[in-house]
Motif scaffolding. Structure first.
Motif, short mmCIF file in Angstrom:
data_model
loop_
_atom_site.label_atom_id
_atom_site.label_comp_id
_atom_site.label_asym_id
_atom_site.label_seq_id
_atom_site.Cartn_x
_atom_site.Cartn_y
_atom_site.Cartn_z
N LYS A 96 5.89 -34.30 29.43
CA LYS A 96 5.74 -33.98 28.01
C LYS A 96 4.48 -33.13 27.79
O LYS A 96 4.48 -32.20 26.97
CB LYS A 96 5.67 -35.26 27.18
N ALA A 97 3.43 -33.47 28.52
CA ALA A 97 2.20 -32.70 28.38
C ALA A 97 2.41 -31.27 28.86
O ALA A 97 1.86 -30.33 28.28
CB ALA A 97 1.08 -33.38 29.17
N TRP A 98 3.19 -31.10 29.91
CA TRP A 98 3.47 -29.75 30.38
C TRP A 98 4.27 -28.96 29.34
O TRP A 98 4.00 -27.77 29.10
CB TRP A 98 4.22 -29.79 31.69
N ALA A 99 5.19 -29.59 28.66
CA ALA A 99 5.93 -28.93 27.58
C ALA A 99 4.98 -28.54 26.45
O ALA A 99 5.12 -27.45 25.85
CB ALA A 99 7.03 -29.85 27.06
N ASP A 100 4.00 -29.38 26.16
CA ASP A 100 3.02 -29.04 25.12
C ASP A 100 2.21 -27.81 25.52
O ASP A 100 1.92 -26.94 24.69
CB ASP A 100 2.09 -30.22 24.88
N ARG A 152 3.31 -33.92 18.10
CA ARG A 152 3.62 -33.05 19.23
C ARG A 152 4.83 -32.15 18.90
O ARG A 152 5.67 -32.46 18.06
CB ARG A 152 3.97 -33.86 20.47
N GLY A 153 4.88 -31.01 19.62
CA GLY A 153 6.03 -30.12 19.49
C GLY A 153 6.00 -29.22 18.28
O GLY A 153 6.97 -28.49 18.03
N ARG A 154 4.92 -29.25 17.51
CA ARG A 154 4.81 -28.39 16.32
C ARG A 154 3.47 -27.68 16.32
O ARG A 154 2.51 -28.12 16.97
CB ARG A 154 4.93 -29.23 15.03
N VAL A 155 3.40 -26.60 15.57
CA VAL A 155 2.16 -25.84 15.45
C VAL A 155 1.48 -26.23 14.14
O VAL A 155 2.08 -26.11 13.06
CB VAL A 155 2.42 -24.32 15.48
N HIS A 156 0.24 -26.69 14.26
CA HIS A 156 -0.56 -27.06 13.09
C HIS A 156 -1.70 -26.04 12.93
O HIS A 156 -1.69 -25.00 13.61
CB HIS A 156 -1.11 -28.47 13.27
N ALA A 157 -2.67 -26.34 12.09
CA ALA A 157 -3.78 -25.40 11.89
C ALA A 157 -5.07 -26.16 11.58
O ALA A 157 -5.04 -27.22 10.91
CB ALA A 157 -3.47 -24.42 10.76
N VAL A 193 -6.99 -21.73 12.48
CA VAL A 193 -6.63 -21.49 13.88
C VAL A 193 -5.42 -22.36 14.24
O VAL A 193 -5.40 -23.55 13.90
CB VAL A 193 -7.82 -21.83 14.80
N PRO A 194 -4.41 -21.84 14.93
CA PRO A 194 -3.26 -22.65 15.34
C PRO A 194 -3.69 -23.80 16.25
O PRO A 194 -4.57 -23.65 17.10
CB PRO A 194 -2.37 -21.66 16.09
N VAL A 195 -3.05 -24.96 16.04
CA VAL A 195 -3.39 -26.17 16.80
C VAL A 195 -2.12 -26.73 17.44
O VAL A 195 -1.10 -26.90 16.76
CB VAL A 195 -4.04 -27.24 15.90
N ILE A 196 -2.21 -27.04 18.73
CA ILE A 196 -1.15 -27.72 19.47
C ILE A 196 -1.68 -29.08 19.90
O ILE A 196 -2.80 -29.19 20.41
CB ILE A 196 -0.71 -26.91 20.71
N VAL A 197 -0.88 -30.12 19.70
CA VAL A 197 -1.28 -31.49 20.01
C VAL A 197 -0.62 -31.93 21.31
O VAL A 197 0.58 -31.73 21.51
CB VAL A 197 -0.89 -32.45 18.87
N THR A 198 -1.42 -32.55 22.19
CA THR A 198 -0.88 -33.12 23.43
C THR A 198 -1.65 -34.38 23.78
O THR A 198 -2.61 -34.77 23.09
CB THR A 198 -0.93 -32.10 24.59
#
Length: 294
Positions: A270-274, A241-246, A250-255
């Protein structure tokens, strides 16, 4: 009568001698014939030993034997009675199915609906292909269908689905309008267990093709299993969480998964922050907010 005959007669032996003489004279021709026959047999060469049955046994047919193969395996085969060879065209294997990465939406949905590539097809009620806008900027990817999803054939239904819809609404997104929702696995694992590696490997090409068809500007991975599957990692969700993956460029956000948030209310913040990070990433990747979101 000679002297010796008179002597025999005196002893009463003359009749016996006469009988023996007569019998000897009668047996001489027969004995001679037997000796001649023996001589002829000795003169003839002995025939080689034969395995042919005797006349007495030859009259009785031998029972068929099925264990021993005949000397000539094809002695029974008559070319005149043989069936004509099949045409070459009739023996050809059915044409191979088109590669998954070449399928359009309709062909891909049909392939998934009839998929039997792994054991999950044995107990499913419905495949869960995906739902939403096929040209959306946002693509949400979950883990695997649950009981409600398997029954209805749609991802994220029930209480978890309602929570997800509320989360999307806060970002001016909606299930059937400007977001596409899918799962890593298209069939429900029995007992909601985690999919096995071979099941994941057989299902992943479908997801890859969906991503390439949607062409999203952002992917949100919902839950630990979805994140680990997409990113090919065993890292914990808290570390992802809190980082940009791929994924596939394509950019990936984990929540967190909505079903988890139903059990752990404090992690909703925390999910809202994601989701806020996801929105920022989407804007940076060329996303244009709607008037409603402004």
């Amino acid at each position: 009568m000679a002297l010796h005959e008179s002597v025999l007669e005196e002893f009463g032996l003359a009749p016996m001698w006469v009988r023996r003489a007569v019998a000897t004279q009668a047996d001489e021709p027969l004995q001679s014939m037997r000796e001649d026959a023996r001589d002829e047999r000795r003169a003839e060469p002995e025939p080689p030993p034969s395995h042919e049955p005797t006349r007495a046994s030859a009259d009785v047919p031998a029972p068929p034997t099925f264990d021993a193969a005949p000397d000539d395996d094809f002695a029974w085969f008559d070319d005149r009675d043989a069936p004509a060879p099949e045409p070459v065209e009739a023996r050809r294997d059915p044409p191979a199915l088109p590669a998954i990465h070449t399928l359009d939406w309709d062909a891909l949905a049909e392939r998934v609906a009839g998929c039997e590539a792994c054991r999950l097809c044995e107990k499913r009620t419905n495949t869960v292909f995906g739902v939403g806008d096929r040209g959306a900027d946002w693509m949400l990817i979950g883990e695997a269908p649950g009981e409600n999803e398997d029954r209805q054939g749609e991802p994220f239904v029930g209480q978890a689905g309602k929570l997800l819809d509320n989360m999307l609404r806060s970002l001016a997104l909606a299930r059937g309008t400007n977001v596409y929702i899918a799962n890593v696995i298209k069939c429900r694992p029995p007992g909601n267990r985690n999919p096995q590696p071979d099941e994941l490997a057989r299902c992943e090409p479908y997801l890859k093709r969906q991503v390439s068809l949607v062409k999203p500007k952002l992917i949100v991975a919902l839950g630990r299993f979805a994140a680990q599957s997409l990113l090919k990692t065993e890292a914990s969700i808290s570390s992802l969480r809190g980082r940009v993956h791929a994924y596939e460029g394509v950019p990936v956000i984990v929540t967190y998964h909505p079903a988890y948030l139903l059990r752990s209310l404090p992690d909703k913040a925390k999910a809202w922050a994601d989701l806020c990070l996801a929105r920022e990433t989407w804007l940076a990747n060329g996303g244009a907010p709607s008037k409603e979101s402004k």
